[in-house]
Design a protein around this motif. Structure first.
Motif, PDB file in Angstrom:
ATOM      1  N   MET A 109      -0.616  -6.043   8.599  1.00 13.24           N
ATOM      2  CA  MET A 109       0.326  -5.536   7.604  1.00 13.24           C
ATOM      3  C   MET A 109       1.373  -6.615   7.357  1.00 13.24           C
ATOM      4  O   MET A 109       1.901  -7.203   8.289  1.00 13.24           O
ATOM      5  CB  MET A 109       0.992  -4.249   8.098  1.00 13.24           C
ATOM      6  CG  MET A 109       1.809  -3.568   7.009  1.00 13.24           C
ATOM      7  SD  MET A 109       2.671  -2.109   7.633  1.00 13.24           S
ATOM      8  CE  MET A 109       1.654  -0.814   7.016  1.00 13.24           C
TER       9      MET A 109
ATOM     10  N   ARG B  92       4.060  11.762   7.820  1.00 16.10           N
ATOM     11  CA  ARG B  92       3.661  12.169   9.176  1.00 16.10           C
ATOM     12  C   ARG B  92       4.800  11.902  10.156  1.00 16.10           C
ATOM     13  O   ARG B  92       5.048  12.697  11.060  1.00 16.10           O
ATOM     14  CB  ARG B  92       2.431  11.393   9.629  1.00 16.10           C
ATOM     15  CG  ARG B  92       1.242  11.565   8.727  1.00 16.10           C
ATOM     16  CD  ARG B  92       0.351  12.712   9.171  1.00 16.10           C
ATOM     17  NE  ARG B  92      -0.711  12.940   8.216  1.00 16.10           N
ATOM     18  CZ  ARG B  92      -1.938  12.470   8.358  1.00 16.10           C
ATOM     19  NH1 ARG B  92      -2.251  11.740   9.401  1.00 16.10           N
ATOM     20  NH2 ARG B  92      -2.847  12.722   7.449  1.00 16.10           N
ATOM     21  N   ASN B  93       5.476  10.770  10.000  1.00 21.03           N
ATOM     22  CA  ASN B  93       6.564  10.442  10.922  1.00 21.03           C
ATOM     23  C   ASN B  93       7.703  11.443  10.823  1.00 21.03           C
ATOM     24  O   ASN B  93       8.386  11.726  11.797  1.00 21.03           O
ATOM     25  CB  ASN B  93       7.092   9.035  10.654  1.00 21.03           C
ATOM     26  CG  ASN B  93       6.151   7.985  11.211  1.00 21.03           C
ATOM     27  OD1 ASN B  93       5.487   8.229  12.210  1.00 21.03           O
ATOM     28  ND2 ASN B  93       6.084   6.847  10.563  1.00 21.03           N
TER      29      ASN B  93
ATOM     30  N   ARG C 104       6.797  14.046  13.020  1.00 26.04           N
ATOM     31  CA  ARG C 104       6.645  13.649  14.414  1.00 26.04           C
ATOM     32  C   ARG C 104       7.902  14.023  15.199  1.00 26.04           C
ATOM     33  O   ARG C 104       7.828  14.383  16.361  1.00 26.04           O
ATOM     34  CB  ARG C 104       6.389  12.143  14.482  1.00 26.04           C
ATOM     35  CG  ARG C 104       6.320  11.623  15.878  1.00 26.04           C
ATOM     36  CD  ARG C 104       5.270  10.542  16.074  1.00 26.04           C
ATOM     37  NE  ARG C 104       5.366   9.404  15.175  1.00 26.04           N
ATOM     38  CZ  ARG C 104       5.054   8.163  15.566  1.00 26.04           C
ATOM     39  NH1 ARG C 104       4.708   7.927  16.804  1.00 26.04           N
ATOM     40  NH2 ARG C 104       5.091   7.178  14.708  1.00 26.04           N
TER      41      ARG C 104
ATOM     42  N   ARG D 132       0.625   4.376  -1.103  1.00 28.35           N
ATOM     43  CA  ARG D 132       0.106   5.675  -0.638  1.00 28.35           C
ATOM     44  C   ARG D 132       0.063   5.745   0.877  1.00 28.35           C
ATOM     45  O   ARG D 132       0.436   6.740   1.485  1.00 28.35           O
ATOM     46  CB  ARG D 132      -1.300   5.903  -1.187  1.00 28.35           C
ATOM     47  CG  ARG D 132      -1.324   6.152  -2.666  1.00 28.35           C
ATOM     48  CD  ARG D 132      -2.766   6.307  -3.094  1.00 28.35           C
ATOM     49  NE  ARG D 132      -3.337   7.495  -2.471  1.00 28.35           N
ATOM     50  CZ  ARG D 132      -3.605   8.595  -3.145  1.00 28.35           C
ATOM     51  NH1 ARG D 132      -3.365   8.641  -4.426  1.00 28.35           N
ATOM     52  NH2 ARG D 132      -4.118   9.634  -2.538  1.00 28.35           N
ATOM     53  N   LEU D 133      -0.385   4.628   1.458  1.00 23.84           N
ATOM     54  CA  LEU D 133      -0.473   4.575   2.912  1.00 23.84           C
ATOM     55  C   LEU D 133       0.914   4.742   3.532  1.00 23.84           C
ATOM     56  O   LEU D 133       1.096   5.492   4.498  1.00 23.84           O
ATOM     57  CB  LEU D 133      -1.081   3.236   3.316  1.00 23.84           C
ATOM     58  CG  LEU D 133      -1.254   2.995   4.806  1.00 23.84           C
ATOM     59  CD1 LEU D 133      -2.309   3.933   5.362  1.00 23.84           C
ATOM     60  CD2 LEU D 133      -1.646   1.550   5.078  1.00 23.84           C
TER      61      LEU D 133
ATOM     62  N   GLN E 136       2.097   8.214   3.327  1.00 25.28           N
ATOM     63  CA  GLN E 136       1.382   9.025   4.302  1.00 25.28           C
ATOM     64  C   GLN E 136       2.005   8.849   5.691  1.00 25.28           C
ATOM     65  O   GLN E 136       2.306   9.825   6.374  1.00 25.28           O
ATOM     66  CB  GLN E 136      -0.073   8.571   4.301  1.00 25.28           C
ATOM     67  CG  GLN E 136      -1.017   9.487   5.019  1.00 25.28           C
ATOM     68  CD  GLN E 136      -2.429   8.904   5.008  1.00 25.28           C
ATOM     69  OE1 GLN E 136      -2.664   7.842   4.444  1.00 25.28           O
ATOM     70  NE2 GLN E 136      -3.347   9.588   5.628  1.00 25.28           N
ATOM     71  N   PHE E 137       2.217   7.580   6.089  1.00 22.22           N
ATOM     72  CA  PHE E 137       2.870   7.318   7.375  1.00 22.22           C
ATOM     73  C   PHE E 137       4.216   8.007   7.435  1.00 22.22           C
ATOM     74  O   PHE E 137       4.571   8.667   8.413  1.00 22.22           O
ATOM     75  CB  PHE E 137       3.122   5.812   7.560  1.00 22.22           C
ATOM     76  CG  PHE E 137       1.928   5.043   8.018  1.00 22.22           C
ATOM     77  CD1 PHE E 137       0.812   5.704   8.501  1.00 22.22           C
ATOM     78  CD2 PHE E 137       1.918   3.664   7.968  1.00 22.22           C
ATOM     79  CE1 PHE E 137      -0.299   4.983   8.923  1.00 22.22           C
ATOM     80  CE2 PHE E 137       0.817   2.937   8.378  1.00 22.22           C
ATOM     81  CZ  PHE E 137      -0.289   3.601   8.849  1.00 22.22           C
TER      82      PHE E 137
ATOM     83  N   LEU F 240       0.938  -2.761  13.777  1.00 21.83           N
ATOM     84  CA  LEU F 240       0.584  -2.806  12.352  1.00 21.83           C
ATOM     85  C   LEU F 240       0.664  -4.241  11.836  1.00 21.83           C
ATOM     86  O   LEU F 240      -0.196  -4.685  11.064  1.00 21.83           O
ATOM     87  CB  LEU F 240       1.529  -1.912  11.537  1.00 21.83           C
ATOM     88  CG  LEU F 240       1.338  -0.413  11.733  1.00 21.83           C
ATOM     89  CD1 LEU F 240       2.435   0.364  11.028  1.00 21.83           C
ATOM     90  CD2 LEU F 240      -0.021   0.008  11.204  1.00 21.83           C
TER      91      LEU F 240
ATOM     92  N   GLU G   1       4.398   0.216  17.701  1.00 21.08           N
ATOM     93  CA  GLU G   1       3.530   0.644  16.602  1.00 21.08           C
ATOM     94  C   GLU G   1       3.669  -0.303  15.402  1.00 21.08           C
ATOM     95  O   GLU G   1       2.665  -0.720  14.812  1.00 21.08           O
ATOM     96  CB  GLU G   1       3.920   2.067  16.209  1.00 21.08           C
ATOM     97  CG  GLU G   1       2.989   2.698  15.212  1.00 21.08           C
ATOM     98  CD  GLU G   1       3.443   4.099  14.885  1.00 21.08           C
ATOM     99  OE1 GLU G   1       3.822   4.822  15.836  1.00 21.08           O
ATOM    100  OE2 GLU G   1       3.452   4.457  13.705  1.00 21.08           O
TER     101      GLU G   1
ATOM    102  N   PRO H 131       0.831  -1.211   0.000  1.00 22.05           N
ATOM    103  CA  PRO H 131       0.000   0.000   0.000  1.00 22.05           C
ATOM    104  C   PRO H 131       0.868   1.265   0.000  1.00 22.05           C
ATOM    105  O   PRO H 131       1.102   1.873   1.041  1.00 22.05           O
ATOM    106  CB  PRO H 131      -0.804  -0.124   1.295  1.00 22.05           C
ATOM    107  CG  PRO H 131       0.029  -1.000   2.180  1.00 22.05           C
ATOM    108  CD  PRO H 131       0.847  -1.874   1.309  1.00 22.05           C
TER     109      PRO H 131
END
Ligand SMILES: Nc1ncnc2c1ncn2[C@@H]1O[C@H](COP(=O)(O)OP(=O)(O)OP(=O)(O)O)[C@@H](O)[C@H]1O
Ligand SMILES: [Mg+2]
Lengths: 228, 433
Positions: free
Chosen positions: B333, B41-42, B45, B33-34, B37-38, B328, B324, B31
């Protein structure tokens, strides 16, 4: 009789790494029919979590056979177990385990994304699920901005958005106060009754036991009594 | 009560194949795109940690790129200086001329030889006589190279643009001299004065004649100023008693067409050597080749050190996200997606760092693009074939190369952290407190 969602036959899980081998599960036989809500009870260390983990494909038994939704899952490769968990099982853990960088909606949505569901359908199903759990207003909040009970509801939304065959919840109420626990149990009962979700909870909490259709008592890794 | 979705249980074989096939749209696919995205964001973070790493990557990339423009500038400079100094890109010479130059190694130019040249590929050419000679003023004597030229053909060499005190040569029959400033200083002479030249004629006898100085040229390298003395080609041929020339120098409009032009010249001058500037100026050619290699060396040194920082950051990121990542995995995942997640994160950090680095380099470059004045170091630089105004050069391929190599390093750096991540057992990770 309703179809069986889970069938465990002579399942053992032994931790041999210790000086004295620990028999976390010892020749457990366990069946779960579709639409049941079973609670696993027993003292600390009796094997409740271990049984949930082997049923959910998170752990492999050292012996025995486990059939989930018609598929023998012992001996499956890691990738196949991943797929089993992704498509058939919903997990709710004691610690809510939401991803901190994602909003509530995204936390629910990404499971569908892993499944390869298209964007529009994903969004709609996630919103509907949050809605059905009575928390549509949390969609844009991140886990850090939510209470424990709210996070646990998002975790449940994440677990059921895929319409799993089986919902496994390990001490779902451990971190919640009585009022919140009651709300949570109402949510689970609602899922069980109106959507027919099959649920297994492992807990010490007598409140939880009051809601379930059947209780299985474990002691030292063995099933001691089972009844409603 | 029955479930809403999914097939009924029953025959395990059927169910099993259903289990493997039903989710086909998501199976075996990462995935992307996912993960992006993660990763994105990370990145935010841990602003501070990633900010420091990004700055380090950006500074390193900018540093390597700017160093590149300097090296390329130097390279171009050395090449152009070599080509400007009467060499051209390609030269036709008699065999043996380089080891023992002299009019006895002159040659006839066949009529219409220049028809072999493609006018699109060639900027210009010049036929010259170039012989060793001794030049004398009332006070001093120097050994020089006496060059007979057709001034109209010299648009291809530095002489065309050189500053002249006095007059330029008016044509190939002009029997006056143009000498360099440095030689004029050494000989303590001025335009209008006379000098005596001694050289060997075509018949092997020594020729000695007086010449008047028309003008004094300035070159960017003082070495050139003391070496070359120019006069009209016809005038020099008269003095030497010959109609020959010793070299034809060709300057290309299009440097990559060198080989083709050399081949064409070889057909027109069968008995002569056709040489490229690389063969004629081996020292400059070596320096140019070295500049090509040193770009890689600098890259590896600077970016190589950074890779450790990147690996460290990625390992830290993996270790602090064990729970985390385990979660997943627990939620389904696949292991390979976890690997892809770490690789994506590494690539994203690298790509962002490289983008910032390129922007910074672009900004700094625009400040120095007009050239850096190095007049103070004139003489020492000149011996390397460099000119006192130094112009850095950007080559798009270098920028692309640095970017591609950086991203490749990002992939390499993610290898070990990804291994760590994929070894995480979901259950153990979840049980960690
Ligand atoms: N990773 C492990 N290594 C060794 N022994 C383990 C491991 N995990 C669990 N055990 C042992 O297996 C037994 C069953 O543990 P399990 O976590 O299933 O109990 P539980 O019924 O869930 O207890 P609790 O109510 O405290 O959650 C215990 O004796 C425990 O110490
Ligand atoms: Mg437990």
């Amino acid at each position: 009789m309703a179809e069986e969602v889970v069938t465990c036959r002579r399942v053992s899980r032994t931790y041999a790494e210790e000086a004295v081998p620990v028999h976390a599960l010892c020749r457990v036989d366990f069946e779960l029919a579709a639409g049941e809500w079973v609670s696993l009870a027993g003292p600390s260390g009796s094997g409740k979590s271990t049984l949930l983990h082997v049923i959910g494909g998170l752990d492999q038994p050292t012996e025995g056979s486990i059939v989930v939704d018609g598929v023998e899952i012992t001996g499956l490769a890691a990738a196949d177990l991943s797929d089993l968990r992704l498509h058939k099982i919903g997990f709710v853990f004691q610690a809510y385990n939401l991803i901190p960088v994602l909003s509530a909606l995204e936390n629910v949505e990404f499971i569908l994304q892993l499944q390869g569901v298209g964007r529009a359908e994903r969004r709609q199903r996630s919103l509907e699920t949050l809605d059905s759990l009575g928390i549509p207003e949390l969609a844009d909040r991140r886990p850090g901005e939510m209470s424990g009970g709210q996070q646990q509801r998002v975790a449940i939304a994440r677990a059921i958005v895929t319409n799993p065959v089986l919902l496994l919840a390990d001490e779902p109420s451990a971190n919640l106060d009585t009022a919140t626990t009651e709300e949570l149990l109402d949510v689970l009962r609602n899922l069980n009754r109106s959507r027919g979700v099959t649920i297994v909870t492992a807990t010490h909490d007598p409140m939880v036991m009051g809601y379930t259709s059947r209780q299985v008592n474990l002691r030292d890794g063995r099933v001691v009594t089972t009844g409603s | 009560m029955t479930r809403e979705t999914g097939p009924p249980g029953g025959d395990p074989e059927n169910s099993r194949s259903e289990f493997s096939n039903a989710p086909a749209r998501g199976r075996n696919r990462i995935p992307v795109r996912l993960l992006l995205q993660f990763s994105w964001r990370n990145l935010w973070r841990h602003r501070r940690r990633n900010g420091i790493l990004l700055s380090a990557i950006a500074v390193a990339v900018a540093g390597v790129l700017l160093l590149n423009t300097l090296l390329r500038g130097m390279q171009y400079d050395m090449m152009n200086t070599a080509i400007d100094n009467l060499t051209g890109h390609v030269k036709v010479l008699a065999p043996g001329y380089l080891d023992d130059p002299g009019i006895e190694r002159g040659f006839d130019t066949p009529p219409d030889w220049q028809q072999v040249l493609d006018p699109d590929a060639v900027e210009g050419w010049a036929a010259r006589i170039r012989v060793p000679a001794v030049i004398m003023s009332e006070r001093e004597t120097r050994g020089i190279q006496l060059v007979g030229i057709d001034p109209e053909q010299e648009s291809i060499s530095f002489l065309h643009t050189a500053a002249i005190e006095g007059e330029r040569l008016t044509g190939r029959g002009d029997r006056r001299l143009v000498i360099g400033q440095r030689l004029a200083d050494d000989l303590a002479t001025l335009p209008g004065r006379r000098l005596v030249l001694v050289t060997q004629g075509a018949d092997g006898r020594t020729r000695e004649a007086g010449f008047r100085i028309a003008g004094i040229y300035r070159a960017e390298m003082s070495l050139v100023e003391s070496a070359f003395v120019f006069t009209g080609r016809d005038a020099l041929q008269d003095l030497l008693g010959t109609g020959d020339v010793t070299e034809i120098s060709v300057r290309l409009a299009d440097a990559p067409r060198e080989a083709e032009t050399m081949a064409a010249l070889a057909t027109a001058f069968e008995d002569l050597d056709v040489l490229s500037w690389r063969q004629l100026e081996p020292q400059a050619a070596t320096m140019v080749a070295f500049a090509d290699t040193s770009i890689y060396i600098y890259f590896l040194i600077v970016m190589g050190a950074l890779v450790f920082g990147l690996v460290n950051t990625l390992v830290t990121a993996v270790m602090e996200r064990i729970r985390e990542l385990g979660m997943l995995r627990a939620l389904g995942m696949r292991p390979r997606s976890v690997v892809a997640q770490v690789v994506t994160e590494s690539s994203l950090i690298m790509a962002t760092g490289v983008a910032i680095g390129i922007a910074v380099a672009g900004g700094v470059f625009s400040l120095v693009a007009d050239g850096i004045d190095l007049t103070a170091f004139d003489d020492s630089l000149a011996s390397f074939g460099m000119r006192p105004i130094f112009v850095p050069v950007v080559e798009a391929t270098d920028v692309v190369l640095v970017a591609v190599m950086s991203l490749a390093l990002g992939l390499v750096a993610s290898f070990y952290p990804a291994r760590r991540a994929v070894k995480i057992k979901p259950l153990e990770a979840l049980q960690r407190r």
